[in-house]
Each structure stands twice: as C-alpha cells, then as structure tokens.
Enzyme design. Structure first.
Site, PDB file in Angstrom:
ATOM      1  N   ASP A 125       0.839  -1.194   0.000  1.00  0.00           N
ATOM      2  CA  ASP A 125       0.000   0.000   0.000  1.00  0.00           C
ATOM      3  C   ASP A 125       0.874   1.244   0.000  1.00  0.00           C
ATOM      4  O   ASP A 125       1.851   1.318   0.739  1.00  0.00           O
ATOM      5  CB  ASP A 125      -0.927  -0.002   1.221  1.00  0.00           C
ATOM      6  CG  ASP A 125      -2.016   1.049   1.087  1.00  0.00           C
ATOM      7  OD1 ASP A 125      -2.537   1.231  -0.035  1.00  0.00           O
ATOM      8  OD2 ASP A 125      -2.343   1.699   2.094  1.00  0.00           O
ATOM      9  N   HIS A 132      -4.089  14.068   0.404  1.00  0.00           N
ATOM     10  CA  HIS A 132      -4.240  13.226   1.591  1.00  0.00           C
ATOM     11  C   HIS A 132      -3.029  13.372   2.507  1.00  0.00           C
ATOM     12  O   HIS A 132      -3.168  13.593   3.718  1.00  0.00           O
ATOM     13  CB  HIS A 132      -4.425  11.770   1.172  1.00  0.00           C
ATOM     14  CG  HIS A 132      -4.397  10.798   2.318  1.00  0.00           C
ATOM     15  ND1 HIS A 132      -5.423  10.698   3.239  1.00  0.00           N
ATOM     16  CD2 HIS A 132      -3.458   9.891   2.695  1.00  0.00           C
ATOM     17  CE1 HIS A 132      -5.112   9.765   4.129  1.00  0.00           C
ATOM     18  NE2 HIS A 132      -3.929   9.263   3.829  1.00  0.00           N
ATOM     19  N   ARG A 141       1.409  17.058  12.321  1.00  0.00           N
ATOM     20  CA  ARG A 141       2.686  17.751  12.508  1.00  0.00           C
ATOM     21  C   ARG A 141       2.597  19.247  12.278  1.00  0.00           C
ATOM     22  O   ARG A 141       3.580  19.952  12.402  1.00  0.00           O
ATOM     23  CB  ARG A 141       3.748  17.156  11.562  1.00  0.00           C
ATOM     24  CG  ARG A 141       4.186  15.743  11.898  1.00  0.00           C
ATOM     25  CD  ARG A 141       5.236  15.234  10.910  1.00  0.00           C
ATOM     26  NE  ARG A 141       4.676  15.086   9.575  1.00  0.00           N
ATOM     27  CZ  ARG A 141       4.059  13.981   9.139  1.00  0.00           C
ATOM     28  NH1 ARG A 141       3.968  12.932   9.932  1.00  0.00           N
ATOM     29  NH2 ARG A 141       3.559  13.915   7.932  1.00  0.00           N
ATOM     30  N   GLU A 200      -9.173   4.234  -2.401  1.00  0.00           N
ATOM     31  CA  GLU A 200      -7.967   4.024  -3.200  1.00  0.00           C
ATOM     32  C   GLU A 200      -8.308   3.266  -4.475  1.00  0.00           C
ATOM     33  O   GLU A 200      -9.389   2.691  -4.617  1.00  0.00           O
ATOM     34  CB  GLU A 200      -6.926   3.192  -2.409  1.00  0.00           C
ATOM     35  CG  GLU A 200      -6.557   3.785  -1.054  1.00  0.00           C
ATOM     36  CD  GLU A 200      -5.310   3.156  -0.424  1.00  0.00           C
ATOM     37  OE1 GLU A 200      -4.512   2.528  -1.163  1.00  0.00           O
ATOM     38  OE2 GLU A 200      -5.153   3.296   0.798  1.00  0.00           O
ATOM     39  N   ASP A 232      -8.941   0.631   1.898  1.00  0.00           N
ATOM     40  CA  ASP A 232      -7.915   0.227   2.857  1.00  0.00           C
ATOM     41  C   ASP A 232      -8.406   0.620   4.261  1.00  0.00           C
ATOM     42  O   ASP A 232      -8.066   1.679   4.780  1.00  0.00           O
ATOM     43  CB  ASP A 232      -6.601   0.944   2.500  1.00  0.00           C
ATOM     44  CG  ASP A 232      -5.486   0.647   3.468  1.00  0.00           C
ATOM     45  OD1 ASP A 232      -5.486  -0.448   4.054  1.00  0.00           O
ATOM     46  OD2 ASP A 232      -4.602   1.517   3.643  1.00  0.00           O
ATOM     47  N   ARG A 236      -7.460   4.212  13.089  1.00  0.00           N
ATOM     48  CA  ARG A 236      -6.602   5.398  13.282  1.00  0.00           C
ATOM     49  C   ARG A 236      -5.991   5.472  14.681  1.00  0.00           C
ATOM     50  O   ARG A 236      -4.859   5.962  14.834  1.00  0.00           O
ATOM     51  CB  ARG A 236      -7.422   6.666  13.039  1.00  0.00           C
ATOM     52  CG  ARG A 236      -7.999   6.780  11.655  1.00  0.00           C
ATOM     53  CD  ARG A 236      -6.925   6.763  10.593  1.00  0.00           C
ATOM     54  NE  ARG A 236      -7.519   6.910   9.262  1.00  0.00           N
ATOM     55  CZ  ARG A 236      -6.847   6.714   8.146  1.00  0.00           C
ATOM     56  NH1 ARG A 236      -5.562   6.360   8.181  1.00  0.00           N
ATOM     57  NH2 ARG A 236      -7.437   6.844   6.983  1.00  0.00           N
ATOM     58  N   GLN A 239      -3.232   2.962  14.768  1.00  0.00           N
ATOM     59  CA  GLN A 239      -2.161   3.482  13.908  1.00  0.00           C
ATOM     60  C   GLN A 239      -1.342   4.568  14.616  1.00  0.00           C
ATOM     61  O   GLN A 239      -0.116   4.575  14.571  1.00  0.00           O
ATOM     62  CB  GLN A 239      -2.793   4.053  12.638  1.00  0.00           C
ATOM     63  CG  GLN A 239      -1.794   4.504  11.574  1.00  0.00           C
ATOM     64  CD  GLN A 239      -2.509   5.014  10.305  1.00  0.00           C
ATOM     65  OE1 GLN A 239      -3.734   4.959  10.204  1.00  0.00           O
ATOM     66  NE2 GLN A 239      -1.732   5.479   9.353  1.00  0.00           N
ATOM     67  N   THR A 256      -8.799  -5.371   3.702  1.00  0.00           N
ATOM     68  CA  THR A 256      -8.742  -4.466   2.556  1.00  0.00           C
ATOM     69  C   THR A 256      -9.788  -4.982   1.579  1.00  0.00           C
ATOM     70  O   THR A 256      -9.727  -6.150   1.194  1.00  0.00           O
ATOM     71  CB  THR A 256      -7.343  -4.515   1.893  1.00  0.00           C
ATOM     72  OG1 THR A 256      -6.355  -4.217   2.874  1.00  0.00           O
ATOM     73  CG2 THR A 256      -7.247  -3.536   0.733  1.00  0.00           C
ATOM     74  N   THR A 348      -4.532   6.890  -0.338  1.00  0.00           N
ATOM     75  CA  THR A 348      -5.837   7.555  -0.294  1.00  0.00           C
ATOM     76  C   THR A 348      -5.910   8.692  -1.303  1.00  0.00           C
ATOM     77  O   THR A 348      -4.979   9.490  -1.414  1.00  0.00           O
ATOM     78  CB  THR A 348      -6.088   8.097   1.124  1.00  0.00           C
ATOM     79  OG1 THR A 348      -5.893   7.033   2.039  1.00  0.00           O
ATOM     80  CG2 THR A 348      -7.506   8.639   1.266  1.00  0.00           C
ATOM     81  N   GLU A 362      -9.902  12.728   7.385  1.00  0.00           N
ATOM     82  CA  GLU A 362      -9.823  14.048   6.754  1.00  0.00           C
ATOM     83  C   GLU A 362     -11.174  14.761   6.746  1.00  0.00           C
ATOM     84  O   GLU A 362     -11.251  15.961   7.005  1.00  0.00           O
ATOM     85  CB  GLU A 362      -9.326  13.903   5.312  1.00  0.00           C
ATOM     86  CG  GLU A 362      -7.906  13.386   5.205  1.00  0.00           C
ATOM     87  CD  GLU A 362      -7.625  12.880   3.800  1.00  0.00           C
ATOM     88  OE1 GLU A 362      -7.211  13.686   2.961  1.00  0.00           O
ATOM     89  OE2 GLU A 362      -7.843  11.684   3.539  1.00  0.00           O
TER      90      GLU A 362
HETATM   91 MN    MN Z   1      -3.910   3.192   2.461  1.00  0.00          MN
END
Ligand code: MN
Length: 420
Positions: A125, A132, A141, A200, A232, A236, A239, A256, A348, A362
């Site tokens: 991936d 994105h 960040r 995706e 996908d 979050r 992650q 997926t 994405t 998002e």
């Molecule tokens: Mn992905």
C-alpha cells in the site's frame, strides 16, 4: 473512442457500466454453484469458464479458465490478454455471426454472487496522494511540516497483508488493539474507536519481474493487468500509537476490500492523463515517458443502519501525485521481484476541497468537525453497522467504464476476543 455496439442491447445504454468497451473480468457463482470466471457485459455475465470448456475460447495449449481466479490468464502475458479481448469482441459485437455460440453462456448479473477475482500474491500500500498526505501531515505535525522531506522524491509505501484482502460485500469486523490516549501514561487494549475507510485504486500486476532486476516506468506500466477500487480499512487510534518508526502494522491488517471486477488497462486506455506538475524534479528512474494516470471519477457513500445512503466524498484518480507505474518501478529498485497477482494500493485519493476527502480522518478533520448526515446522525469515524460503498467510473463518448461497487459493512468488535 465512441461506444462499441453489442448485439446485447443492455450493453449499449449510455449509463451501463459494462459496455463492450469495458469487458471487466470477475469470478461469480449463481444458484449456489461453483465459482467460475466471468466477463461482465450489459446486464449479463459471460461464463468464460464454460466457454473455454466447450472449445469456443482457447488461450493456451491447456485450460486457464478452469479455476476460480484470473491468475493463470494473467500469467500468459500481454499478447494473450489482447487475444482474449479480441475474441470477446468477436463474440459480442453487433452483427456478429458468432452470437449463437455464446448466447447460452450469458447469465443475469443481478443475483450473481461475486468472489475474489484473483489470488492476491502480495499486497503493498502506498501513500501517494498529495492532498491526503498534506491533510494528514497538517493534522499530525502542523502545516509547516505537512509533507515529510522525502515525499516529493519517493512514492512512500509499506508491505501490507495479502491474506486479509476481501471482495466487495464481505463484512469487516471492528478490530481490537493497543490504544493510548494522549494524556495517558500507558496504553490499554480495547476495540478501535476511530475506525476509518481509505478511498484508493488497486493496480494488479499481471507480469512478473526478475529478482535483482529493476524495471523502468514504461516496463512497469506494461506489467499492469488492470485496476480495481480498493478500500484500505484503517484503525486510526491503533495506527497513531504503533506507527513510529516502521509505519502501520495492525492498524491496516484487519481487511482491505476490493471491487469484484478487474477493469483492464486496455479498457482504460482512452482515459489516460498526466500526473500533476512536479514541484521538485524526480530522479530519472521515476520519470514518466507518457501519461500514466487515468481520469476516473470516484465517490464514497455512507449508509448508517436503517439510514439513507449519503455520498460523503467525490474525487478523481487523476489527483494522484505518483502513478501505479511509478510505484511499481520504485518497488523494484531494490531488486525485489514482483509476482503475478501482486496488488498495489494507490494511497488515499483526496482532492483539494473538503467534499473530495477520501477518509473520515480528513472529512471530520481528526474528529474535530463531525459530519452531519441527512438523518441527523453525526460521524467523526465509522460506527458499527455503517455500510461504506466506493464507486468509480470513466466517462467516455456516449458510454461509461464502470468498476462495480466496493462495499463493506462494519460489524461490532468481538465482545471477548480471547474467549475469556
Ligand atoms: Mn492506504
């Protein structure tokens, strides 16, 4: 290129996703029968497994369609891919004398059960959508450091799991995992709270590359058999805690989902377009010899349990910064051999506007700006029993090239994952 007319009238309707120009490849069953290879045309599926067995479709000196996957056809290479397409045109084109040879092998598309169209060898991936990456980077960040310093030079990716790639219609269970609240000292183990989708495209590799031999972008393009829509699924919160320094691991291993029809590179040919202008010049091995992206309209629909289907995002595959051919070329720089049946996720696909964002992360801006659905429900991330559907199409001159739906419903997490 205009619509190519078929004797099958349903294939000639301007809003039909499967005209003669398309001819996508899938695996289907009906009435509980064994899964077999099929080609979508109009409102029908042509049973090419039966057509080969009857002696009307010969691609090699031994059968290649006698199994519920397209890998053996892919392995024959581009000349055979072209030959198959030419034979199918011959059987289905308006005015053909061969109509009677295939008429008995057409089955209704409605009511057919679709299966995985190919055996996924390995899944990689990428993270190659600029909007994105900019959105996610800004959230995590700040706007100043949104794009990592390598991003404009290299198609970022990670090696994912082939074992959890599933076909559209398969339920997806909310995972458990290690979560850590920002103000907590230690993580805890609980069901994911921030479960998400990623819009995706998937590129399917039909020709292998040799170990130790990198391929050019042009060679890489010729190795791609076709494309599917790809969701996908991403946890979050899992992650956020696990991803440094090696990238996502369990957050993206649950499932997926891909759409059931492989739309071939040949069918997409009229819709090729260039990647966006480069902000920084790419190294020579990543430069494209021609247009390698495609103009594919994409949308995401969310349906709460008992609720109204709502389109929550619209975007286009041409928004990608790197094409699948560039990603594939980069994948082989190490000498890593690619195999027939490898699947590459594009990353994405988000556009510049809020309405074109390809993930809940998002759309709700990290949960800070929840969406309100027409039924009054609000969503920051996906809730149990939400059904998520991706759709895609190319708009031709009087015809469409459709992909079929890529759907999955979120099932509640296990109450006791270890049976305790
Ligand atoms: Mn992905």
């Amino acid at each position: 290129m205009p619509l190519m007319k078929s004797w099958l009238e349903s294939a000639n309707a301007p809003d039909c996703p499967f005209p003669l120009n398309n001819l996508p490849y899938g695996v289907f069953s009906h009435d509980g029968g064994a899964p077999r290879c099929g080609v979508a045309i109009g409102d029908r599926i042509l049973d090419v497994t039966a057509l080969e067995a009857s002696g009307h479709l010969s691609l090699a000196d031994k059968p290649v369609l006698d199994r519920p996957e397209w890998n053996a056809v892919m392995a024959l290479g581009p000349q055979a891919w072209q030959r198959l397409r030419t034979l199918l045109f011959g059987y289905l084109v308006e005015g053909t004398a061969l109509k009677s040879q295939v008429a008995d092998y057409l089955h209704p598309l409605a009511g057919a059960t679709m299966h995985m169209p190919f055996a996924v060898a390995e899944f990689t991936d990428f993270y190659a959508g600029r909007h994105h990456a900019t959105n996610v980077g800004t959230m995590f960040r700040g706007a100043e450091n949104a794009l990592p310093p390598n991003w404009l030079h290299i198609p970022i990716g990670y090696n994912g799991r082939a074992s959890s790639v599933v076909v559209s219609g398969t339920d997806v269970r909310r995972p458990w995992g290690q979560l850590k609240a920002p103000d907590a000292d230690v993580p805890h183990f609980a069901p994911c709270v921030r479960f998400d989708h990623e819009l995706e495209m998937g590129a399917i590799i039909g020709r292998p590359s040799r170990p130790g031999h990198p391929v050019s972008v042009a060679e890489a393009d010729s190795m791609i058999f076709g494309y599917v829509l790809l969701n996908d699924w991403s946890a979050r919160d899992i992650q956020a805690w696990e991803y440094q320094p090696l990238g996502p691991f369990q957050a993206k291993a649950t499932a997926t989902t891909i759409s059931p029809w492989i739309v071939t590179r040949e069918a997409l040919e009229p819709f090729r377009c260039m990647t966006p202008e480069r902000e920084k010049p790419l190294l020579p091995y990543l430069q494209e010899p021609g247009p390698m992206l495609y103009d594919i309209e994409l949308e995401v629909e969310l349906t709460p349990k008992g609720g109204v289907p709502t389109t929550i995002a619209r975007t286009n595959y041409r928004e990608m910064y790197y094409s699948a051919a560039q990603q594939l070329a980069h994948h082989t720089t190490s000498g890593c051999p690619m195999r027939v049946g490898d699947l590459l996720g594009s990353g994405t696909i988000s556009g510049q506007t809020r309405e074109s964002r390809g993930s809940m992360l998002e759309l709700s801006w990290g949960g800070k700006e929840p969406l309100t659905l027409p039924g009054g429900e609000t969503r920051s991330f996906l809730e149990d029993h939400d059904r998520l559907t991706l759709r895609g199409q190319c708009r031709g001159d009087g015809y469409l090239i459709g992909f079929g739906e890529c759907t999955g419903t979120v099932m509640p997490a296990l109450t006791r994952p270890y049976g305790l």
